[in-house]
Design a protein around this motif. Structure first.
Motif, PDB file in Angstrom:
ATOM      1  N   SER A   1      34.276 -13.527 -35.407  1.00 40.77           N
ATOM      2  CA  SER A   1      34.213 -14.715 -34.546  1.00 40.77           C
ATOM      3  C   SER A   1      32.862 -14.780 -33.852  1.00 40.77           C
ATOM      4  N   PHE A   2      32.510 -15.986 -33.419  1.00 47.95           N
ATOM      5  CA  PHE A   2      31.388 -16.200 -32.513  1.00 47.95           C
ATOM      6  C   PHE A   2      31.968 -16.458 -31.126  1.00 47.95           C
ATOM      7  N   ARG A   3      31.336 -15.919 -30.115  1.00 49.11           N
ATOM      8  CA  ARG A   3      31.798 -16.120 -28.742  1.00 49.11           C
ATOM      9  C   ARG A   3      30.659 -16.690 -27.908  1.00 49.11           C
ATOM     10  N   GLU A   4      30.986 -17.684 -27.102  1.00 50.02           N
ATOM     11  CA  GLU A   4      29.975 -18.297 -26.240  1.00 50.02           C
ATOM     12  C   GLU A   4      29.584 -17.327 -25.128  1.00 50.02           C
ATOM     13  N   LYS A   5      28.605 -17.715 -24.337  1.00 51.31           N
ATOM     14  CA  LYS A   5      28.122 -16.867 -23.253  1.00 51.31           C
ATOM     15  C   LYS A   5      29.299 -16.509 -22.332  1.00 51.31           C
TER      16      LYS A   5
END
Length: 354
Positions: free
Chosen positions: A171-175
């Motif tokens: 997954s990609f996770r935001e700041k």
């Protein structure tokens, strides 16, 4: 593993570095300044990708950067000019089309012009490890090993192993907030999103057409209708304006099933604020002074002046920046908001100060 011939570095130089005003301005954006050493950031970026494994670098920029690139880079393949900024998704498609026109078997290295990499040999080793994975049908991104729970970066969660040291992207996770960032660091499975990618051009075009056609099709048309002048390629403005302004992270990497991450510790720094700029020059709490300055009882502060003497007394975590008569005083933990000054100057029609 798939075959490839060489790697085409495509260096993205569209940014204005608005969070580093007045150090970075329209006439000299941060990538054209020697912020991390004797060479400018864009020179360092190009130098990292020289040698027999690479084709001459290609730059994607706005029109105001053409002369700066030509002055600072000795040997390059082309300068591709964006009529306006539409983020990195359309740029990736244009880069892939240009790579195919040069060498159908080359890979594309898509990299920002303004990052610091303190271990270039480790970077080259990571590229060599990633290249056969990319040639075999994966979009590879390079995950930076986090050394503190940063809240200013996006994160990549690694999944199943693809090859030794290369993983599927879970997954990609935001700041994140600080608590979440600490949990990422503790898990050991999360890496900072560097924004550096290695692609197979034909696969990128195929997947962008399927997953992000609003980016891909207008970008394809803008390249097909581009005007060529020596080594400068001007994308067609009317077509390019129709591109959906999405970053490649969202347009492709968050949607594809073929993403991969190669974690590596490159000594990577994204100099995106005066806090990061100050930390680039000192790991401890001493004040950083560049130019004619004096600081007393001002731990963690920054002075950077191009002429006038700046004296700082009893103020911690403060930055004072002086350039060409422009003066910025900023609490360094709020330095991400410097762009608001740039927005204000634009709205007030004071573009002579930018």
């Amino acid at each position: 593993m798939g075959d490839y011939t060489k790697i085409l570095p495509v260096i993205l130089s569209g940014g204005a570095g608005s969070r580093l005003w007045p150090l970075s301005r329209q006439s000299a954006a941060k990538q054209f300044l020697p912020l991390a050493g004797s060479k400018t950031m864009i020179q360092d970026t190009a130098d990292r990708t020289r040698g027999p494994d690479f084709l001459p670098p290609v730059f994607i920029c706005n029109a105001s950067h053409i002369d700066l690139i030509d002055e600072q880079i000795d040997d390059y393949g082309a300068i591709i000019v964006e009529p306006e900024g539409r983020n990195t998704g359309p740029c990736a498609v244009v880069a892939a089309l240009h790579a195919l026109s040069l060498d159908p078997d080359a890979l594309i290295l898509l990299a920002p012009a303004d990052h610091v990499i303190e271990r270039p040999d480790v970077f080259l080793d990571a590229l060599r490890r990633a290249a056969p994975i990319a040639a075999d049908g994966h979009h590879v991104t390079f995950g930076m090993t986090p050394d503190h729970p940063a809240t200013g970066f996006g994160y990549i969660q690694q999944g199943k192993t693809i090859a030794d040291g290369v993983f599927e992207i879970e997954s990609f996770r935001e700041k994140p907030d600080e608590v979440t960032a600490k949990s990422y660091l503790a898990s050991g499975n999360y890496h900072w999103n560097s924004g550096i990618f290695l692609f197979k051009p034909s696969l990128l075009i195929e997947e962008m057409a399927a997953l992000a056609s609003e980016c891909a099709e207008p970008a394809r048309q803008s390249y097909a209708q581009a005007k060529h002048q020596d080594r400068v390629i001007h994308l067609d403005a009317q077509s390019f304006a129709q591109c959906k302004p999405e970053p490649i992270d969202i347009a492709l990497m968050e949607r594809t099933s073929k993403g991969a991450v190669l974690p590596c510790d490159l000594g990577w720094r994204d100099v995106g604020s005066f806090r990061a700029y100050r930390d680039l020059h000192a790991a401890g709490e001493e004040a950083v002074i560049i130019g004619d300055g004096y600081a007393h009882d001002s731990a963690g502060s920054l002075i950077d002046t191009d002429g006038p003497l700046v004296a700082l007394i009893g103020l911690e975590n403060v930055g004072v920046i002086v350039r060409d008569g422009r003066v910025l005083v900023v609490e360094l933990d709020a330095s991400q908001d410097v762009k608001e000054i740039v927005n204000w100057l634009k709205a007030d029609n004071r573009t002579d100060k930018l």
